[in-house]
Design an enzyme around this catalytic site. Structure first.
Site, mmCIF file in Angstrom:
data_model
loop_
_atom_site.group_PDB
_atom_site.id
_atom_site.type_symbol
_atom_site.label_atom_id
_atom_site.label_comp_id
_atom_site.label_asym_id
_atom_site.label_seq_id
_atom_site.Cartn_x
_atom_site.Cartn_y
_atom_site.Cartn_z
ATOM 1 N N ASN A 18 0.845 -1.200 0.000
ATOM 2 C CA ASN A 18 0.000 0.000 0.000
ATOM 3 C C ASN A 18 0.881 1.251 0.000
ATOM 4 O OD1 ASN A 18 0.470 0.867 2.875
ATOM 5 N ND2 ASN A 18 -0.364 -1.185 3.230
ATOM 6 N N LYS A 66 8.634 -17.893 -8.856
ATOM 7 C CA LYS A 66 8.090 -16.735 -9.572
ATOM 8 C C LYS A 66 7.013 -17.204 -10.557
ATOM 9 C CE LYS A 66 9.381 -12.942 -12.543
ATOM 10 N NZ LYS A 66 10.417 -12.348 -13.372
ATOM 11 N N LYS A 84 -14.814 2.057 14.396
ATOM 12 C CA LYS A 84 -13.571 1.311 14.693
ATOM 13 C C LYS A 84 -13.157 1.491 16.148
ATOM 14 C CE LYS A 84 -11.771 1.766 10.147
ATOM 15 N NZ LYS A 84 -10.839 2.444 9.271
HETATM 16 O O1 C5P Z 1 -10.191 -1.395 10.250
HETATM 17 P P1 C5P Z 1 -9.056 -0.591 9.714
HETATM 18 O O2 C5P Z 1 -8.055 -1.452 9.020
HETATM 19 O O3 C5P Z 1 -9.444 0.541 8.853
HETATM 20 O O4 C5P Z 1 -8.402 0.019 11.033
HETATM 21 C C1 C5P Z 1 -7.262 0.789 11.007
HETATM 22 C C2 C5P Z 1 -6.502 0.653 12.306
HETATM 23 O O5 C5P Z 1 -6.395 -0.719 12.674
HETATM 24 C C3 C5P Z 1 -5.070 1.138 12.192
HETATM 25 O O6 C5P Z 1 -4.696 1.640 13.452
HETATM 26 C C4 C5P Z 1 -4.313 -0.123 11.807
HETATM 27 O O7 C5P Z 1 -2.959 -0.054 12.185
HETATM 28 C C5 C5P Z 1 -5.069 -1.187 12.578
HETATM 29 N N1 C5P Z 1 -5.140 -2.487 11.889
HETATM 30 C C6 C5P Z 1 -4.680 -3.609 12.521
HETATM 31 N N2 C5P Z 1 -4.760 -4.834 11.932
HETATM 32 C C7 C5P Z 1 -5.313 -4.959 10.707
HETATM 33 C C8 C5P Z 1 -5.809 -3.837 10.048
HETATM 34 C C9 C5P Z 1 -5.701 -2.608 10.674
HETATM 35 O O8 C5P Z 1 -4.182 -3.491 13.633
HETATM 36 N N3 C5P Z 1 -5.378 -6.146 10.137
#
Ligand code: C5P
Length: 410
Positions: free
Chosen positions: A209, A289, A337
C-alpha cells in the site's frame, strides 16, 4: 534558544573530537553556558585551548591540576550541569561509565552526577558491535542514559559502517530538544507500528500500500523525545528510524507484525498502531516466480487478523491508539472502529484531501474520543500531529485515567 542552560561536555579520545568543537560553538551561540572536560586521550586530538576559546571557560583535564578554577572540580562540574553530553564517547568510556569506574576527572564527574546524561558513541564498527560494547550500552540505557546512536558511513579508520559521530547540527538538535520538550512519558514503554505491510504473491511480487511510514516514525520520535522507551515495529517505509529506539523491528507481513506486537504487549504501557496493515493476504504465495503463461491470473485472498482488535480484546491497562485512514464518512467509520477495537482514541484522516495522508509531510486529522467528543486539527506537519498524539497518550497514562464509557449514540 538555550538561554542560560548549563551544559557540560565531556570529550573522550576519539578522532571525531574535532566535530565537538562545532557542537560547543553552536551551544554557546544559542545562549548556553558551556564547560568542557576532556580525557587525556582527547587532548591528543584537539587542544584544550580550542575549547577554551570557543566556550570562554577553562577546560578541565586533570583530576588534581585545576584547583585554581573550581574547588573540588568533579563535584563542582557535576553540580554546574543541567545536562552532561559525552561526545565522542569511546568504547573505553562506555565500559567505565557502565561499571562505575572513575579513574580520571571525566569519569569521576559522571559518577558524582545525578544529572541527565546524553552519550554519543563513536568508534570503529567492530568495536561498536562488539558484544562487550553493546552490553555496556544496554546497561547505560537501562539506567535511563540517553544514547545518541552513531550514524552509518565512512569511518576515519578507512572502513565504512555504523560508528560515525552524528553531525554537529544533529547533536545540537538533540540537546535543544532535550531542553524544549518535557519528559512527559518518562519511564513509560510505548510500541509504535508504522509503514505498510507487504503480502507476498511469489518470491518477487507482493501486495502493498501507499504508506510512507512517516506518521508512525514521527510518533516514535516524539515519544522518544518525551522520555519513553520506544519499540518501533515497521513495515515497508521510505525513511530512516529515529535515534535512540529500544528496538527497531522490520517486518513484512501482517502476520509477522502481529507476532512482534503480541510478544511485547503485556509489558507495554501503550500501543500506537499507525501501520497500514493489509486487510487481506494471498492464501498460498507461490514458491517460485509466477510465469506469465496465461491471459488471466486469479489470486485467492484470505483475511488477515486485525491486530488492533485483538489487542483491544485482551488489553488490561494499556492505552491503545488506532488510526483510520478513510476516503469518505470519516468520523462515522472512525467512531465505529474506536468502539469495535476497544481503543482509547482514534486518529482519523481523509486521505483524499490535499496535504493529508500518504507520502506527504503534513496531515489533517481529528482525534475521536470514547465519549464521542472530537478534536479537529487544521493542516499541520506530521511531527506536530505526532506531538499532539503523544501528549494525549501521556495525559491518559499519567493521570491513570480509566477508559471513558463509550457513547453508543454516536
Ligand atoms: O479497520 P481498519 O483497518 O481501517 O483500522 C485501522 C486501524 O487498525 C489502524 O490503526 C491499523 O494499524 C489497525 N489495523 C490492525 N490490523 C489490521 C488492520 C488494521 O491493527 N489487520
Amino acid at each position: 534558544m538555550l538561554d542560560k542552560k548549563n551544559i557540560l561536555i565531556g570529550v573522550t579520545g576519539g578522532i571525531a573530537a574535532y566535530k565537538v568543537v562545532e557542537v560547543a560553538s553552536r551551544l554557546k551561540k544559542s545562549g548556553a553556558n558551556v564547560r568542557v572536560m576532556m580525557t587525556a586521550a582527547a587532548t591528543e586530538f584537539v587542544s584544550p585551548r580550542t575549547f577554551e576559546e570557543i566556550t570562554g571557560n577553562a577546560v578541565f583535564v586533570e583530576m588534581f591540576g585545576d584547583a585554581a578554577h573550581f574547588h573540588v572540580a568533579h563535584i563542582a562540574l557535576a553540580d554546574f550541569a543541567d545536562l552532561i553530553l559525552i561526545a565522542p564517547a569511546t568504547a573505553n568510556f562506555l565500559a567505565k561509565a557502565a561499571h562505575g569506574i572513575a579513574d580520571d576527572l571525566l569519569t569521576t564527574t559522571i559518577l558524582a552526577s545525578d544529572k541527565p546524561l546524553l552519550i554519543a558513541p563513536s568508534m570503529n564498527t567492530k568495536m561498536f558491535l562488539n558484544p562487550a560494547t553493546q552490553e555496556n550500552l544496554r546497561i547505560l540505557k537501562a539506567r535511563g542514559v540517553k544514547i545518541l546512536e552513531p550514524a552509518i558511513g565512512e569511518l576515519a579508520c578507512g572502513t565504512s559502517g555504523k560508528g560515525r559521530l552524528p553531525e554537529p547540527v544533529e547533536i545540537y538538535a538533540v540537546v535543544d530538544k532535550f531542553f524544549t520538550s518535557e519528559q512527559i512519558l518518562s519511564g513509560k514503554k510505548v510500541i509504535v507500528t508504522a509503514g505498510g505491510t507487504v503480502e507476498a504473491i511469489d518470491p518477487v511480487r507482493y501486495i502493498g500500500n501507499r504508506s510512507s511510514g512517516r506518521m508512525g516514525y514521527e510518533i516514535a520520535s516524539s515519544a522518544l523525545n518525551s522520555g519513553a522507551e520506544v519499540v518501533l515495529i515497521s513495515g515497508k517505509a521510505e525513511i530512516a528510524p529515529p535515534n535512540g529506539l529500544k528496538e527497531f523491528i522490520k517486518v513484512e507481513s501482517a502476520l509477522k507484525m502481529r507476532e512482534e506486537v503480541l510478544k511485547r504487549f503485556e509489558s507495554t504501557d501503550c500501543v500506537i498502531m499507525s501501520a497500514a496493515v493489509a486487510d487481506y493476504r494471498v492464501k498460498t504465495p507461490a514458491a517460485q516466480k509466477i510465469k506469465k503463461d496465461s491471459e488471466n491470473l486469479t489470486l485467492e485472498l484470505v483475511k488477515n487478523p486485525d491486530i488492533l482488535r485483538e489487542l483491544g480484546s485482551i488489553k488490561k491497562n494499556q492505552v491503545l491508539v488506532g488510526f483510520a485512514a478513510e476516503t469518505q464518512n470519516i468520523l462515522e467509520y472512525a467512531n465505529k472502529k474506536l468502539v469495535e477495537k476497544n481503543l482509547d482514541f482514534i486518529v482519523a484522516n481523509d486521505v483524499t484531501l490535499e496535504g493529508a495522508g500518504f507520502g506527504v509531510s503534513t496531515n489533517i486529522a481529528s482525534i475521536i474520543w470514547r465519549n464521542g467528543s472530537v478534536e479537529s486539527f487544521s493542516k499541520m506537519s506530521k511531527a506536530d500531529l505526532a506531538e499532539k498524539i503523544v501528549a494525549r497518550v501521556a495525559d491518559l497514562l499519567n493521570n491513570d485515567k480509566k477508559l471513558f464509557p463509550v457513547n453508543t449514540n454516536q
